[in-house]
Design a protein around this motif. Sequence first.
Motif, short mmCIF file in Angstrom:
data_model
loop_
_atom_site.label_atom_id
_atom_site.label_comp_id
_atom_site.label_asym_id
_atom_site.label_seq_id
_atom_site.Cartn_x
_atom_site.Cartn_y
_atom_site.Cartn_z
N ALA A 42 0.81 -1.21 0.00
CA ALA A 42 0.00 0.00 0.00
C ALA A 42 0.84 1.26 0.00
O ALA A 42 0.42 2.30 -0.52
N PHE A 43 2.04 1.20 0.58
CA PHE A 43 2.79 2.43 0.81
C PHE A 43 3.47 2.97 -0.44
O PHE A 43 3.32 4.13 -0.80
N ASN A 44 4.20 2.11 -1.14
CA ASN A 44 4.95 2.63 -2.29
C ASN A 44 4.61 1.92 -3.60
O ASN A 44 5.24 2.17 -4.62
N GLY A 45 3.61 1.05 -3.58
CA GLY A 45 3.19 0.40 -4.82
C GLY A 45 4.15 -0.67 -5.31
O GLY A 45 3.97 -1.18 -6.40
N GLY A 46 5.17 -1.00 -4.52
CA GLY A 46 6.08 -2.07 -4.91
C GLY A 46 5.40 -3.42 -4.79
O GLY A 46 4.42 -3.58 -4.06
N TYR A 47 5.95 -4.41 -5.48
CA TYR A 47 5.34 -5.73 -5.46
C TYR A 47 6.36 -6.76 -4.95
O TYR A 47 7.57 -6.58 -5.09
N LEU A 48 5.85 -7.81 -4.33
CA LEU A 48 6.72 -8.87 -3.82
C LEU A 48 7.16 -9.77 -4.95
O LEU A 48 6.36 -10.12 -5.82
N ARG A 49 8.43 -10.19 -4.92
CA ARG A 49 8.95 -11.15 -5.89
C ARG A 49 10.07 -11.95 -5.23
O ARG A 49 10.78 -11.45 -4.35
N PRO A 50 10.23 -13.21 -5.62
CA PRO A 50 11.36 -13.99 -5.10
C PRO A 50 12.68 -13.37 -5.57
O PRO A 50 12.77 -12.87 -6.70
N VAL A 51 13.68 -13.42 -4.71
CA VAL A 51 15.00 -12.92 -5.10
C VAL A 51 15.54 -13.73 -6.27
O VAL A 51 16.12 -13.18 -7.21
N ASP A 52 15.35 -15.04 -6.23
CA ASP A 52 15.78 -15.93 -7.31
C ASP A 52 14.56 -16.58 -7.92
O ASP A 52 13.74 -17.18 -7.21
N ASP A 195 14.42 -3.69 8.96
CA ASP A 195 14.51 -2.34 9.52
C ASP A 195 13.19 -1.57 9.35
O ASP A 195 13.17 -0.34 9.45
N HIS A 196 12.10 -2.27 9.12
CA HIS A 196 10.77 -1.67 8.98
C HIS A 196 10.71 -0.65 7.85
O HIS A 196 9.86 0.23 7.84
N ALA A 197 11.60 -0.73 6.89
CA ALA A 197 11.67 0.24 5.80
C ALA A 197 11.08 -0.35 4.53
O ALA A 197 11.56 -1.36 4.03
N VAL A 198 10.04 0.30 4.00
CA VAL A 198 9.41 -0.16 2.78
C VAL A 198 10.11 0.54 1.61
O VAL A 198 9.69 1.59 1.14
N GLY A 212 -0.98 0.23 14.43
CA GLY A 212 -0.70 1.53 13.85
C GLY A 212 -1.27 1.70 12.47
O GLY A 212 -2.38 1.26 12.20
N ASP A 213 -0.49 2.35 11.57
CA ASP A 213 -1.04 2.68 10.27
C ASP A 213 -0.52 1.72 9.20
O ASP A 213 0.09 0.70 9.49
N PHE A 214 -0.75 2.07 7.94
CA PHE A 214 -0.48 1.15 6.83
C PHE A 214 0.87 1.39 6.17
O PHE A 214 1.18 0.79 5.16
N THR A 215 1.70 2.28 6.70
CA THR A 215 2.87 2.73 5.97
C THR A 215 4.00 1.71 5.93
O THR A 215 5.02 1.94 5.30
N GLY A 216 3.86 0.61 6.63
CA GLY A 216 4.91 -0.39 6.58
C GLY A 216 5.78 -0.38 7.81
O GLY A 216 6.49 -1.34 8.09
#
Length: 239
Positions: A42-52, A195-198, A212-216
């Motif tokens: 929700a925060f930055n529009g990034g998507y999950l993907r496997p590293v490999d 590090d809780h960083a999105v 809390g909120d949705f920011t990650g």
Amino acid sequence: MYTQERTAMTNLVVGGPVAVNSYDNAIVAALVENRPVMLVHAFNGGYLRPVDLKEESHDKGVQLATALDPATKEAKGHLWHITPAGFFGQRPLYFIESAAGQVTPKPPAAGQADAGRGDDGTPKPQRRRITVHRDAPKSTCDTVQVGLPDKVGDNWRGKNGAPEDTQLWVVTVTPWGGITFVPITHPDAILGFKDHAVTANGEVRVTYNWGGDFTGTVINTFYPRLPNEWDVPYHHVFT
């Protein structure tokens, strides 16, 4: 769609304060129809993907990518199956399985049990699943791995001898209409980021859920999106 993977619509909300929006086809498709979806933050529009993305990789984790490159798209590295996996009490459990590196199992040899077949009689595909470190989230190095149950590292297997323990998730609908993931091995934690960083290419791990909120930094909200919905804006929901 596989008969043994169906689940009742009433079970979609398992701890969230709101019901699933009836118009959110992507959530329904992910949880009921077992269609592959993108998991967009929700925060930055990034998507999950496997590293490999390779099917033989079982010791790499997950990252949050912000650009959908052709290699990832061709390998289906941006797509995930949220597959029903039974119940814990009355709560339905799910596997988060990558569409990248999906393997069609070979026919069982004489005397071996069949791993299961779908409605059409074809063998169920083997998919690599997001697996939690058994000691997470005690250390920042306790990342996740994407691999088959019998292929991931020893520290990513269940303590009770069942490798699936560390691969089972409760899917909870958030107040903002997305979903978040809670591992059954650590019910006070959620799928989060180092590090809780999105951030772009951020490393996925299990983090404590402080509310809390949705920011990650606290609750992590993911929006399941069908591949053809990738261009849909996300942030307008909160403005």
